[in-house]
Motif scaffolding. Structure first.
Motif, PDB file in Angstrom:
ATOM      1  N   SER A 172       0.881  -1.337  -0.052  1.00  0.00           N
ATOM      2  CA  SER A 172      -0.074  -0.159  -0.068  1.00  0.00           C
ATOM      3  C   SER A 172       0.951   1.192   0.068  1.00  0.00           C
ATOM      4  N   ALA A 173       1.698   1.217   0.678  1.00  0.00           N
ATOM      5  CA  ALA A 173       2.893   2.456   0.916  1.00  0.00           C
ATOM      6  C   ALA A 173       3.599   2.682  -0.325  1.00  0.00           C
ATOM      7  N   CYS A 174       3.958   1.577  -1.226  1.00  0.00           N
ATOM      8  CA  CYS A 174       4.453   1.798  -2.323  1.00  0.00           C
ATOM      9  C   CYS A 174       3.710   2.260  -3.432  1.00  0.00           C
ATOM     10  N   ALA A 175       2.509   1.770  -3.203  1.00  0.00           N
ATOM     11  CA  ALA A 175       1.294   2.149  -4.352  1.00  0.00           C
ATOM     12  C   ALA A 175       1.133   3.794  -4.208  1.00  0.00           C
ATOM     13  N   ASP A 176       1.171   4.127  -2.909  1.00  0.00           N
ATOM     14  CA  ASP A 176       0.616   5.356  -2.535  1.00  0.00           C
ATOM     15  C   ASP A 176       1.927   6.309  -3.034  1.00  0.00           C
ATOM     16  N   ALA A 177       3.339   5.951  -2.634  1.00  0.00           N
ATOM     17  CA  ALA A 177       4.325   6.628  -3.112  1.00  0.00           C
ATOM     18  C   ALA A 177       4.197   6.908  -4.580  1.00  0.00           C
ATOM     19  N   ILE A 178       3.912   5.818  -5.291  1.00  0.00           N
ATOM     20  CA  ILE A 178       4.094   6.014  -6.830  1.00  0.00           C
ATOM     21  C   ILE A 178       2.885   6.729  -7.283  1.00  0.00           C
ATOM     22  N   ASP A 179       1.589   6.773  -6.771  1.00  0.00           N
ATOM     23  CA  ASP A 179       0.585   7.732  -7.121  1.00  0.00           C
ATOM     24  C   ASP A 179       0.937   9.100  -6.825  1.00  0.00           C
ATOM     25  N   LEU A 180       1.576   9.435  -5.706  1.00  0.00           N
ATOM     26  CA  LEU A 180       2.202  10.709  -5.387  1.00  0.00           C
ATOM     27  C   LEU A 180       3.207  11.256  -6.508  1.00  0.00           C
TER      28      LEU A 180
END
Ligand code: 5GP
Length: 206
Positions: A172-180
């Motif tokens: 989840s943290a990795c996906a959120d970082a990519i979205d940012l």
């Protein structure tokens, strides 16, 4: 400012969990479209033609290359992989951010053809963790695992050519970082050339 989609390339060593991160991104955010590649490798158990990949044979793949139906292609561990042009064009024109989960040779071809593309490399938390994940998924023979680790060593040489790196120790943290990162990528001058040009021309004609 330009509201069009960004071609987002995501690469990472085999076993980094890129596929899971991509699925999470597409599920959580509706502004992404995940491209489905064409490949000559055999389907793994559970993989469905047209969902994970378009599985094909070598003559059909080479015909697609010849007819310029792929925006990039590469040979990875003896098998061909490529990105079909029509889906990418269609989704970009719909304003979607198109995700390409591809290896480094293809990533660099995309950067060359689409200077506005944004390239992200997903890293494992450590090299030990990478080996553990690769063996743990049990989908490859020991020889294939060794092949992929050797390939990872080569790929690691090109990481500095990417625009950003993220670590996948939590999906989840990795996906959120990519979205940012993708949202921020829309503020780059290379994504806003027309707007910059119109403001500049306006000023110069005052
Ligand atoms: P796998 O066989 O594990 O599904 O994929 C092997 C490698 O090929 C991964 O690094 C994956 O990102 C990459 N790959 C998948 N599709 C494409 C593609 O269309 N083009 C390129 N260049 N690489 C791809």
């Amino acid at each position: 400012m330009n509201e069009n989609g960004v071609i987002t390339v995501v690469s990472g060593f085999a076993g980094t969990g890129k596929g899971t991160v991509m699925k999470k991104l597409v599920r959580e955010y509706d502004h992404y479209a995940l491209s489905v590649s064409m490949t000559t490798r055999d389907p793994r158990p559970g993989e469905v033609d047209g969902r994970e990949y378009f599985f094909t044979d070598e003559p059909s793949f080479l015909k697609a290359v010849e007819e310029d139906r792929l925006i990039e292609h590469a040979c990875y561990c003896g098998k061909y992989y490529g990105t079909p042009r029509d889906y990418v064009d269609r989704k970009l024109s719909e304003g979607k951010d198109v995700l390409l989960e591809i290896e480094i040779q293809g990533a660099l071809q995309i950067k060359e053809k689409f200077p506005d593309a944004f390239l992200i490399f997903i890293l494992p938390p450590s090299s030990d963790e990478l080996v553990k994940r690769l063996r743990g998924r049990g989908t490859e023979t020991e020889e294939q695992v060794k092949n992929r680790l050797k390939r990872a060593g080569h790929e690691s040489e090109g990481i500095e050519k990417y625009d950003a790196v993220v670590v996948n120790d939590d999906v989840s943290a990795c996906a959120d970082a990519i979205d940012l990162l993708v949202r921020a990528a829309k503020f780059r001058p290379s994504h806003n050339e027309d707007f910059i040009g119109s403001v500049r021309n306006g000023i110069l004609s005052l």
